[in-house]
Design an enzyme around this catalytic site. Sequence first.
Site: not given
Ligand code: F6R
Length: 263
Positions: A67, A136, A138, A143
């Site tokens: 992303d 959450d 995701h 989301e």
């Molecule tokens: C990032 C991504 C997100 C993160 C998730 C956890 O490329 O795809 O889904 O993996 O938000 O983020 P952290 O590792 O910062 O807790």
Amino acid sequence: MRVIIETDADAAARLAARWIANTVCDKQDAVLGLATGGTPVRCYEYLIQWYREGKLSFAGVRTFNLDEYVGLVPDHPESYHRFMREHLFDHVDLKPENTRVPDGMASDLESACRAYEEAIRGSGGIDLQLLGIGRDGHIAFNEPGSSLASRTRVKHLTEETIRDNARFFGSESQVPRLAVTMGVGTILEARCCLLLATGNHKAEAVAAMAEGPVTASVTASALQFHPQAVVIVDEAAASKLQRGEYYRTVEAAQRQRLPVREF
Ligand code: F6R
């Protein structure tokens, strides 16, 4: 779903890095799906270390990131393009033309999303997709409420994700509200999905993903349908799992049959 519980965050990151390194050693032109965020940083540090020690080469590897924020130029300090350069790309022998991150600056985002999907397909598909998980539930920026069949597209970030990511931007108001993200359907097409989660704040999401119902409210739960989903967690992130002891028993037996090579 194979759930592996490691003692701490460092051990979990090291095991995830070993998984990636094994994939690259077994297939020198492997296609890797990569993630950003706080969780994979230590894992990338191990990969850089093993590259510097001459144990690993990424010269033939191609990568696709999950992303990117909409509206951030690649050089913006919080863009995922920049994150990847700082935490991995600039430190190993990956060829720049073999690394792809979604283009959040494209004038026509919809066709850029279609082109991203085509590029993944054209590469022969992702061999190993590294994933983190949001509080959450995701994966990527899918989301809660995202279609479990979704493809690469533009998504609105939830308030929770905006709050979580504000730590990188300094304030919530500076976090972009939109992102380009691979869809859940895109992710599920990877031949292997490797999700890494560490820390108490991920415990509920991990339990919902692995032991709750498959639901668009926890998009990571779609991994229950994946034939090769590996979840590596530390004790803290595993603390709300109901079948923790069972996973440990299975893993102890599995490791003897299917060892992940050391680096
Ligand atoms: C990032 C991504 C997100 C993160 C998730 C956890 O490329 O795809 O889904 O993996 O938000 O983020 P952290 O590792 O910062 O807790």
